[in-house]
Design a protein around this motif. Structure first.
Motif, PDB file in Angstrom:
ATOM      1  N   UNK A  68       0.841  -1.180   0.000  1.00 18.96           N
ATOM      2  CA  UNK A  68       0.000   0.000   0.000  1.00 18.96           C
ATOM      3  C   UNK A  68       0.880   1.235   0.000  1.00 18.96           C
ATOM      4  N   UNK A  69       0.355   2.318  -0.537  1.00 19.22           N
ATOM      5  CA  UNK A  69       1.146   3.541  -0.666  1.00 19.22           C
ATOM      6  C   UNK A  69       1.744   3.960   0.672  1.00 19.22           C
ATOM      7  N   UNK A  70       3.018   4.255   0.657  1.00 18.66           N
ATOM      8  CA  UNK A  70       3.726   4.617   1.874  1.00 18.66           C
ATOM      9  C   UNK A  70       3.465   6.082   2.210  1.00 18.66           C
ATOM     10  N   UNK A  71       3.060   6.345   3.464  1.00 23.31           N
ATOM     11  CA  UNK A  71       2.753   7.718   3.859  1.00 23.31           C
ATOM     12  C   UNK A  71       3.996   8.501   4.236  1.00 23.31           C
ATOM     13  N   UNK A  72       5.120   7.838   4.514  1.00 21.44           N
ATOM     14  CA  UNK A  72       6.320   8.527   4.956  1.00 21.44           C
ATOM     15  C   UNK A  72       7.294   8.742   3.805  1.00 21.44           C
ATOM     16  N   UNK A  73       7.983   9.906   3.793  1.00 16.39           N
ATOM     17  CA  UNK A  73       8.973  10.169   2.771  1.00 16.39           C
ATOM     18  C   UNK A  73       8.366  10.263   1.389  1.00 16.39           C
ATOM     19  N   UNK A  74       9.159   9.898   0.358  1.00 17.06           N
ATOM     20  CA  UNK A  74       8.716   9.995  -1.033  1.00 17.06           C
ATOM     21  C   UNK A  74       8.417   8.632  -1.638  1.00 17.06           C
ATOM     22  N   UNK A  75       8.681   7.539  -0.911  1.00 18.62           N
ATOM     23  CA  UNK A  75       8.503   6.181  -1.406  1.00 18.62           C
ATOM     24  C   UNK A  75       7.032   5.794  -1.326  1.00 18.62           C
ATOM     25  N   UNK A  76       6.436   5.409  -2.452  1.00 18.63           N
ATOM     26  CA  UNK A  76       5.000   5.106  -2.452  1.00 18.63           C
ATOM     27  C   UNK A  76       4.666   3.664  -2.800  1.00 18.63           C
ATOM     28  N   UNK A  77       5.543   2.937  -3.472  1.00 19.16           N
ATOM     29  CA  UNK A  77       5.235   1.552  -3.816  1.00 19.16           C
ATOM     30  C   UNK A  77       6.286   0.564  -3.349  1.00 19.16           C
ATOM     31  N   UNK A  78       7.534   0.987  -3.233  1.00 18.70           N
ATOM     32  CA  UNK A  78       8.589   0.049  -2.873  1.00 18.70           C
ATOM     33  C   UNK A  78       9.127  -0.754  -4.038  1.00 18.70           C
ATOM     34  N   UNK A  79       8.705  -0.435  -5.281  1.00 14.08           N
ATOM     35  CA  UNK A  79       9.191  -1.096  -6.493  1.00 14.08           C
ATOM     36  C   UNK A  79       9.053  -2.619  -6.436  1.00 14.08           C
ATOM     37  N   UNK A  80       7.864  -3.146  -6.151  1.00 14.30           N
ATOM     38  CA  UNK A  80       7.693  -4.600  -6.086  1.00 14.30           C
ATOM     39  C   UNK A  80       7.734  -5.238  -7.471  1.00 14.30           C
ATOM     40  N   UNK A  81       8.240  -6.475  -7.558  1.00 19.24           N
ATOM     41  CA  UNK A  81       8.226  -7.235  -8.815  1.00 19.24           C
ATOM     42  C   UNK A  81       7.620  -8.618  -8.588  1.00 19.24           C
ATOM     43  N   UNK A  82       6.791  -8.761  -7.557  1.00 22.91           N
ATOM     44  CA  UNK A  82       6.214 -10.055  -7.208  1.00 22.91           C
ATOM     45  C   UNK A  82       5.413 -10.690  -8.328  1.00 22.91           C
ATOM     46  N   UNK A  83       4.926  -9.897  -9.273  1.00 23.10           N
ATOM     47  CA  UNK A  83       4.133 -10.441 -10.369  1.00 23.10           C
ATOM     48  C   UNK A  83       4.930 -11.470 -11.178  1.00 23.10           C
ATOM     49  N   UNK A  84       6.259 -11.339 -11.229  1.00 22.13           N
ATOM     50  CA  UNK A  84       7.062 -12.263 -12.015  1.00 22.13           C
ATOM     51  C   UNK A  84       7.028 -13.675 -11.435  1.00 22.13           C
ATOM     52  N   UNK A  85       6.621 -13.820 -10.166  1.00 25.54           N
ATOM     53  CA  UNK A  85       6.565 -15.127  -9.519  1.00 25.54           C
ATOM     54  C   UNK A  85       5.163 -15.747  -9.563  1.00 25.54           C
ATOM     55  N   UNK A  86       4.204 -15.082 -10.183  1.00 26.72           N
ATOM     56  CA  UNK A  86       2.867 -15.638 -10.306  1.00 26.72           C
ATOM     57  C   UNK A  86       2.890 -16.896 -11.168  1.00 26.72           C
ATOM     58  N   UNK A  87       1.957 -17.823 -10.882  1.00 24.31           N
ATOM     59  CA  UNK A  87       1.836 -19.031 -11.691  1.00 24.31           C
ATOM     60  C   UNK A  87       1.090 -18.730 -12.990  1.00 24.31           C
ATOM     61  N   UNK A  88       1.606 -19.220 -14.118  1.00 20.98           N
ATOM     62  CA  UNK A  88       0.917 -19.095 -15.385  1.00 20.98           C
ATOM     63  C   UNK A  88       0.872 -17.676 -15.911  1.00 20.98           C
ATOM     64  N   UNK A  89       0.057 -17.471 -16.937  1.00 19.49           N
ATOM     65  CA  UNK A  89      -0.133 -16.132 -17.495  1.00 19.49           C
ATOM     66  C   UNK A  89      -1.093 -15.346 -16.613  1.00 19.49           C
ATOM     67  N   UNK A  90      -0.731 -14.100 -16.354  1.00 17.37           N
ATOM     68  CA  UNK A  90      -1.460 -13.352 -15.311  1.00 17.37           C
ATOM     69  C   UNK A  90      -1.364 -11.867 -15.602  1.00 17.37           C
ATOM     70  N   UNK A  91      -2.431 -11.121 -15.249  1.00 20.75           N
ATOM     71  CA  UNK A  91      -2.435  -9.657 -15.357  1.00 20.75           C
ATOM     72  C   UNK A  91      -3.139  -9.089 -14.139  1.00 20.75           C
ATOM     73  N   UNK A  92      -2.790  -7.844 -13.760  1.00 20.66           N
ATOM     74  CA  UNK A  92      -3.417  -7.217 -12.602  1.00 20.66           C
ATOM     75  C   UNK A  92      -3.465  -5.713 -12.768  1.00 20.66           C
ATOM     76  N   UNK A  93      -4.433  -5.099 -12.069  1.00 21.61           N
ATOM     77  CA  UNK A  93      -4.492  -3.657 -11.918  1.00 21.61           C
ATOM     78  C   UNK A  93      -4.588  -3.349 -10.428  1.00 21.61           C
ATOM     79  N   UNK A  94      -3.976  -2.251  -9.991  1.00 20.93           N
ATOM     80  CA  UNK A  94      -3.947  -1.908  -8.569  1.00 20.93           C
ATOM     81  C   UNK A  94      -4.317  -0.448  -8.370  1.00 20.93           C
ATOM     82  N   UNK A  95      -4.860  -0.165  -7.189  1.00 24.41           N
ATOM     83  CA  UNK A  95      -5.232   1.197  -6.811  1.00 24.41           C
ATOM     84  C   UNK A  95      -5.002   1.344  -5.310  1.00 24.41           C
ATOM     85  N   UNK A  96      -4.466   2.473  -4.896  1.00 21.33           N
ATOM     86  CA  UNK A  96      -4.300   2.761  -3.472  1.00 21.33           C
ATOM     87  C   UNK A  96      -4.561   4.237  -3.216  1.00 21.33           C
TER      88      UNK A  96
END
Length: 381
Positions: A20-48
């Motif tokens: 979730x969006x970080x309230x402290x400093x300027x960092x808002x997502x943390x640059x996650x790449x967890x989607x690359x570890x999903x099983x099979x073909x996959x797509x997502x949209x996110x909102x915070x």
């Protein structure tokens, strides 16, 4: 051998609250790449959405109303398997930002009218190669753009009160590289990713400079660097329905310098590189647990912590010093669609915004917080 057949339902619900969006400093997502570890073909949209409450009192006794505006973050991604060993992903996000405005007039308060509004966009292409069931490596490129507008106002800034710099959008490209070790039957994964710093050349226009000796308006180009960072993500099954997860993120915020020509000359013409913003390097820690209730529904809880800096004197443009948070998440999964939601409460650390050389405290900020809510919709295809 006992196996823990934890599904992506538990894993995804557990990790949502950590991004979730970080309230402290300027960092808002943390640059996650967890989607690359999903099983099979996959797509997502996110909102915070994050709603801060950040108030204080300047050292003249003037109350400072909420300086933190609510902000939203959008993102998405798609991941494809090209073979049993090779997968690729494309990730879009808004990784950094600022929405800080001090209410009031600079004529009678120390910081009234000071503001920093900044936004960013990032597009990351990442590929993963699985050497075998347990070892894999990933790498990619990231194209990023940022823009902003900063005003320094108030008695604390002396002759620079009223100064403004408009930073037009500029972009740059960097890279990421990492590796992972997994034991799938136990839902165990340890992944580490290094994200390079990225230099952005931003056109700027400075106005209301001290004149003389400087001209009242200066235009040019300045280089702004987004920070290098390292992400460590860990997860493991506790039993067949429960997942333990955690992460550590280090961001080298000392890379970030905003030093337009006129501001640099006005602060000290004999020392180049004076920066409008000065933010310390940061560590962020998260630990949590996810639980599968049934084949469709799972829940999670997490705790986050960012240690205080070496000094509670901070930039007025980022008026907090460390934080801790608690997050709750839930997810409902069908064969093709996954809907996740989460909420996080963040307690922001007390801080004293400063200006000048040597650093001089100008205000006290205490008992501040933020509430973030997020949603993610995933599609398996």
């Amino acid at each position: 051998m006992m196996r823990y057949p934890l599904t992506a339902t538990v894993i995804s619900a557990a990790l949502l609250t950590g991004h979730l969006a970080n309230a402290g400093g300027l960092d808002r997502t943390g640059l996650p790449i967890g989607i690359i570890f999903q099983d099979g073909n996959y797509a997502e949209i996110t909102f915070a959405n994050t709603s801060p409450s950040v108030t204080g009192t300047d050292l003249l006794g003037n109350p400072i109303g909420n300086v933190g505006a609510s902000f939203r973050s959008f993102g998405g991604g798609i991941k494809l398997d090209l073979s049993d060993s090779i997968s690729v992903a494309l990730i879009a996000e808004e990784p950094y930002g600022s929405d800080v405005t001090y209410p009031g007039s600079g004529a009678a308060t120390l910081l009234g009218g000071t503001s920093a509004v900044a936004s960013s966009q990032s597009l990351t292409a990442v590929g993963r190669y699985k050497f075998n069931e347990r070892f894999s490596a990933h790498a990619g490129v990231r194209h990023q753009s940022i823009e902003g507008d900063i005003t320094l106002s108030g008695l604390a800034y002396g002759g620079l009160s009223g100064y403004n710099v408009a930073l037009s959008k500029g972009s740059g490209t960097g890279f990421l590289v990492g590796a992972a070790y997994e034991i799938p039957e136990y839902a165990l994964r340890v992944a580490v990713t290094y994200n390079s710093k990225i230099d952005h050349d931003l056109p700027f226009v400075e106005t209301n400079l001290p004149s003389p000796p400087l001209p009242p308006t200066i235009a040019g180009t300045t280089t702004v660097t987004s920070p290098a960072s390292i992400n460590l993500d860990v997860q493991t099954g506790i039993n067949e329905n429960t997942l333990l997860f955690g992460s550590v993120r280090y961001a080298k915020w000392s890379d970030l310098k905003i030093s337009p020509t006129g501001f640099d000359a006005a602060v000290d013409p004999t020392i180049p590189g004076s920066s409008i913003s000065d933010i310390e390097d940061s560590f962020n820690y998260t630990v949590g647990v996810g639980r599968k209730i049934n084949e469709q529904f799972s829940v999670s809880a997490s705790v986050g912590y960012e240690p205080e800096g070496t000094d509670d004197l901070v930039s007025p443009l980022a008026p907090s010093n460390g934080n801790w948070s608690i997050g709750l998440g839930a997810q409902y999964k069908t064969e093709a669609v996954t809907i996740s939601g989460g909420v996080r409460y963040t307690k922001l650390g007390d801080a004293r915004p400063e200006t000048g050389t040597p650093d001089t405290a100008r205000a006290n900020f205490t008992d501040n917080s933020a509430v973030s809510v997020g949603m993610k919709i995933g599609f398996n295809f």
